[in-house]
Design a protein around this motif. Structure first.
Motif, PDB file in Angstrom:
ATOM      1  N   ALA A 185      38.948  13.812  39.334  1.00  0.00           N
ATOM      2  CA  ALA A 185      37.639  14.454  39.488  1.00  0.00           C
ATOM      3  C   ALA A 185      37.751  15.970  39.329  1.00  0.00           C
ATOM      4  CB  ALA A 185      37.040  14.094  40.845  1.00  0.00           C
ATOM      5  N   ALA A 186      38.822  16.550  39.865  1.00  0.00           N
ATOM      6  CA  ALA A 186      39.029  18.001  39.729  1.00  0.00           C
ATOM      7  C   ALA A 186      39.268  18.371  38.266  1.00  0.00           C
ATOM      8  CB  ALA A 186      40.207  18.446  40.590  1.00  0.00           C
ATOM      9  N   GLN A 244      37.000  20.816  35.920  1.00  0.00           N
ATOM     10  CA  GLN A 244      37.584  21.916  35.157  1.00  0.00           C
ATOM     11  C   GLN A 244      37.200  21.793  33.675  1.00  0.00           C
ATOM     12  OE1 GLN A 244      41.849  22.073  35.415  1.00  0.00           O
ATOM     13  NE2 GLN A 244      41.984  24.027  34.346  1.00  0.00           N
ATOM     14  N   LEU A 245      37.223  20.577  33.141  1.00  0.00           N
ATOM     15  CA  LEU A 245      36.835  20.360  31.749  1.00  0.00           C
ATOM     16  C   LEU A 245      35.367  20.719  31.537  1.00  0.00           C
ATOM     17  CD1 LEU A 245      37.495  19.332  28.902  1.00  0.00           C
ATOM     18  CD2 LEU A 245      37.026  17.003  29.741  1.00  0.00           C
ATOM     19  N   ARG A 246      34.514  20.328  32.474  1.00  0.00           N
ATOM     20  CA  ARG A 246      33.083  20.683  32.369  1.00  0.00           C
ATOM     21  C   ARG A 246      32.895  22.194  32.320  1.00  0.00           C
ATOM     22  NH1 ARG A 246      31.921  16.566  37.049  1.00  0.00           N
ATOM     23  NH2 ARG A 246      31.523  14.672  35.849  1.00  0.00           N
ATOM     24  N   GLY A 276      36.823  20.041  22.764  1.00  0.00           N
ATOM     25  CA  GLY A 276      36.415  20.037  24.173  1.00  0.00           C
ATOM     26  C   GLY A 276      35.231  19.117  24.405  1.00  0.00           C
ATOM     27  N   GLN A 277      34.250  19.157  23.529  1.00  0.00           N
ATOM     28  CA  GLN A 277      33.080  18.279  23.672  1.00  0.00           C
ATOM     29  C   GLN A 277      33.484  16.803  23.559  1.00  0.00           C
ATOM     30  OE1 GLN A 277      30.030  18.951  24.585  1.00  0.00           O
ATOM     31  NE2 GLN A 277      30.005  21.156  24.392  1.00  0.00           N
ATOM     32  N   ALA A 278      34.383  16.513  22.610  1.00  0.00           N
ATOM     33  CA  ALA A 278      34.838  15.130  22.435  1.00  0.00           C
ATOM     34  C   ALA A 278      35.597  14.653  23.671  1.00  0.00           C
ATOM     35  CB  ALA A 278      35.700  15.015  21.187  1.00  0.00           C
ATOM     36  N   GLU A 336      33.711  11.755  30.614  1.00  0.00           N
ATOM     37  CA  GLU A 336      32.480  11.456  31.358  1.00  0.00           C
ATOM     38  C   GLU A 336      32.204   9.954  31.293  1.00  0.00           C
ATOM     39  OE1 GLU A 336      31.106  13.343  33.416  1.00  0.00           O
ATOM     40  OE2 GLU A 336      30.827  15.373  32.671  1.00  0.00           O
ATOM     41  N   ALA A 337      32.416   9.364  30.130  1.00  0.00           N
ATOM     42  CA  ALA A 337      32.218   7.920  29.996  1.00  0.00           C
ATOM     43  C   ALA A 337      33.211   7.161  30.874  1.00  0.00           C
ATOM     44  CB  ALA A 337      32.358   7.497  28.537  1.00  0.00           C
TER      45      ALA A 337
END
Length: 171
Positions: A5-6, A10-12, A24-26, A32-33
């Motif tokens: 989750a952390a 961080q990725l978000r 990054g979006q990919a 997220e999925a």
């Protein structure tokens, strides 16, 4: 897990700072999925499609549709239908898109067409294909609704993996 989750948080944050970062979006869409956040996943995948433009593949559009459909609890919305249409236009053999196209047809009163798509998909796929189990779970009911006499064939055994001993010896 809390660590995962952390990492997602961080990725978000990183992707929010770099909205034009395709990789990054990919990554964000996939994670997220994987974490069950289907709405955020399809929003990130929409950005992937925007960034790729004409280079987006059938698999990219199928993933987008998959994420939208999961976010809608299995409902194939008109937006998801459009993404599936784009996926199939780019790759008519895409199994994910073919499965969901059949689901959309079943949901909109065309079980006859859904059956044809799913039956062909089932025959052409391996037992390990991710759409195989959902097709097998629904095809008998779809056939019944279409007025088609259909008995579900036994699940084929998984195919051999890699070359046989004879192939190795011959090489």
């Amino acid at each position: 897990s809390p660590d995962y989750a952390a990492l997602i948080d961080q990725l978000r944050a990183t992707v929010a700072q770099r909205p034009d970062d395709l990789q990054g979006q990919a990554l964000l869409a996939r994670h997220e999925a994987a974490s069950g956040n289907a709405k955020a996943a399809y929003q990130a995948q929409a950005r992937v499609l925007e960034l790729k433009g004409e280079a987006a593949t059938g698999a990219d559009y199928a993933a987008y549709a998959d994420m939208m459909i999961l976010a809608a609890g299995g409902y194939v919305s008109p937006e998801a239908e459009a993404a599936l249409s784009d996926a199939l236009a780019r790759d008519s053999r895409n199994g994910v898109a073919r499965y969901y196209w059949g689901l959309m047809l079943a949901q909109t009163g065309r079980p006859d067409r859904a059956f044809n798509i799913w039956n062909r998909l089932m025959v052409e796929s391996t037992p390990e294909s991710p759409w195989n189990a959902p097709v097998r779970a629904q095809i008998v009911e779809v056939a019944r609704r279409a007025g088609i006499a259909f008995d579900l064939p036994p699940e084929p055994a998984p195919g051999p993996r890699g070359p046989s001993a004879e192939d190795i010896a011959a090489a």
